[in-house]
Write a protein that holds these residues in place. Structure first.
Motif, PDB file in Angstrom:
ATOM      1  N   SER A 136       3.926   7.465  -0.768  1.00 21.33           N
ATOM      2  CA  SER A 136       3.065   6.850   0.254  1.00 21.33           C
ATOM      3  C   SER A 136       3.828   6.623   1.545  1.00 21.33           C
ATOM      4  N   GLU A 137       5.122   6.326   1.441  1.00 22.98           N
ATOM      5  CA  GLU A 137       5.941   6.117   2.641  1.00 22.98           C
ATOM      6  C   GLU A 137       6.193   7.432   3.363  1.00 22.98           C
TER       7      GLU A 137
ATOM      8  N   ALA B 235       5.175   4.312 -10.674  1.00 23.66           N
ATOM      9  CA  ALA B 235       4.768   3.469  -9.548  1.00 23.66           C
ATOM     10  C   ALA B 235       5.733   3.630  -8.379  1.00 23.66           C
ATOM     11  N   ALA B 236       7.031   3.747  -8.678  1.00 21.76           N
ATOM     12  CA  ALA B 236       8.021   3.955  -7.619  1.00 21.76           C
ATOM     13  C   ALA B 236       7.812   5.307  -6.932  1.00 21.76           C
TER      14      ALA B 236
ATOM     15  N   GLU C  44      -2.585   0.051  -2.131  1.00 19.66           N
ATOM     16  CA  GLU C  44      -2.059  -1.213  -2.657  1.00 19.66           C
ATOM     17  C   GLU C  44      -1.517  -0.922  -4.048  1.00 19.66           C
ATOM     18  N   ILE C  45      -0.202  -0.978  -4.189  1.00 25.94           N
ATOM     19  CA  ILE C  45       0.444  -0.520  -5.420  1.00 25.94           C
ATOM     20  C   ILE C  45       0.842  -1.703  -6.296  1.00 25.94           C
ATOM     21  N   HIS C  46       0.431  -1.633  -7.575  1.00 23.94           N
ATOM     22  CA  HIS C  46       0.802  -2.642  -8.566  1.00 23.94           C
ATOM     23  C   HIS C  46       1.594  -1.938  -9.667  1.00 23.94           C
ATOM     24  N   ASP C  47       2.883  -2.238  -9.770  1.00 25.31           N
ATOM     25  CA  ASP C  47       3.711  -1.587 -10.793  1.00 25.31           C
ATOM     26  C   ASP C  47       3.643  -2.401 -12.088  1.00 25.31           C
TER      27      ASP C  47
ATOM     28  N   ARG D 274       7.196   1.928 -14.399  1.00 30.48           N
ATOM     29  CA  ARG D 274       7.800   1.585 -13.110  1.00 30.48           C
ATOM     30  C   ARG D 274       8.257   2.818 -12.329  1.00 30.48           C
TER      31      ARG D 274
ATOM     32  N   GLN E 182       4.950   4.830  -4.574  1.00 26.80           N
ATOM     33  CA  GLN E 182       5.406   4.056  -3.430  1.00 26.80           C
ATOM     34  C   GLN E 182       6.195   4.939  -2.463  1.00 26.80           C
TER      35      GLN E 182
ATOM     36  N   GLN F 149       1.159   3.903   3.507  1.00 26.06           N
ATOM     37  CA  GLN F 149       1.424   2.576   2.946  1.00 26.06           C
ATOM     38  C   GLN F 149       0.264   1.614   3.164  1.00 26.06           C
TER      39      GLN F 149
END
Length: 258
Positions: A101-102, A94-95, A111-114, A91, A98, A107
């Motif tokens: 990307s911001e 993935a964070a 497409e992010i899958h944690d 996690r 994320q 964004q």
């Protein structure tokens, strides 16, 4: 912006078994100093060079499975990919992707899958999309450890082949690496002699109906610099001076089912 950057650094530095494995992608090097991080690189830039030489990335839709802190996702976008689908079961990693990307205003492109990639449900879901290229680096030998329920080497070997067969329904090209040791345990070698030839022959024998092997990249030490070159009679031999990771070939496979 300072708070956002500090958050990225904090997320990157959170430790786990697979932390700090990737250098920063080009887009983040202007924002974060790598000197502020403790990075245990696995030669991401050298592997990327080999991929870009063999695979048309521009305008592609790609999937990055077990993407860690996102080096390959961001770099493929930086080289013209249209969209990335990113899976990471850690996690914090993935964070990080994320948050990055911001900051980079990407964004809409990631497409992010944690979560860990589900080879049943996520492959079925991917069939609704067109995925040109999938990156699957050094994930499958962790079955029974990081994900899945496997309790012996033969079952692990069978699982790895079955998952690769399923993926031929999902993606046109697969860029793939596999470790020699089940769950990273050197006492549980997936191949009797631990050689590149064994791994190559095993994949050829078991995937002949699903995948065409287009390229096999092998790490070489050239003037104290690591480069990946196409497999040949010299570099196919195991080179223990490089360590286990750099003995893992890069396979570029083309689906026979799509």
């Amino acid at each position: 912006m300072k708070a956002d950057v500090q958050n990225l650094i904090t997320l990157y530095q959170k430790t786990s078994k697979h932390s700090n494995y990737q250098v920063l992608p080009t887009q983040l090097k202007n924002i974060i100093s790598e000197e502020s991080l403790q990075i245990k690189s696995r030669h991401e830039e050298e592997r990327l060079t080999y991929i870009l030489d063999k695979v048309k990335v521009a305008d592609s839709v790609f999937c990055d499975i077990g993407g860690n802190s996102g080096f390959f996702t961001f770099e493929l976008l930086n080289h013209g990919a249209q969209k990335g689908i990113f899976y990471e079961g850690n996690r914090d990693h993935a964070a990080f992707v994320q948050a990055a990307s911001e900051i980079l205003n990407l964004q809409e492109k990631i497409e992010i899958h944690d979560q860990y990639f589900d080879f049943q449900n996520d492959i079925a879901d991917s069939l609704k999309k067109h995925i040109d290229v999938t990156i699957l680096f050094n994930v499958l030998h962790h079955v029974g450890d990081d994900y899945g329920h496997i309790n012996n080497i033969e079952s692990a070997r069978e699982n790895i082949i079955n998952e690769l067969k399923k993926m031929a329904q999902m993606t046109s090209l697969l860029v793939f690496q596999l470790g020699f040791n089940w769950m990273g345990d050197r006492n549980r070698c997936l191949f009797r002699e631990g050689t590149k030839k064994e791994m190559i022959d095993w994949l050829k024998d078991n995937l002949r109906n699903e995948w065409e092997i287009l390229h096999i990249g092998i790490a070489e030490n050239h003037e104290n610099t690591i480069v990946y070159r196409d497999v040949n009679s010299s570099n196919i031999e195991r080179n223990d001076s490089l360590g286990e990771f750099l003995n893992r070939p890069i396979f570029i496979l083309k689906s026979k089912l799509l």
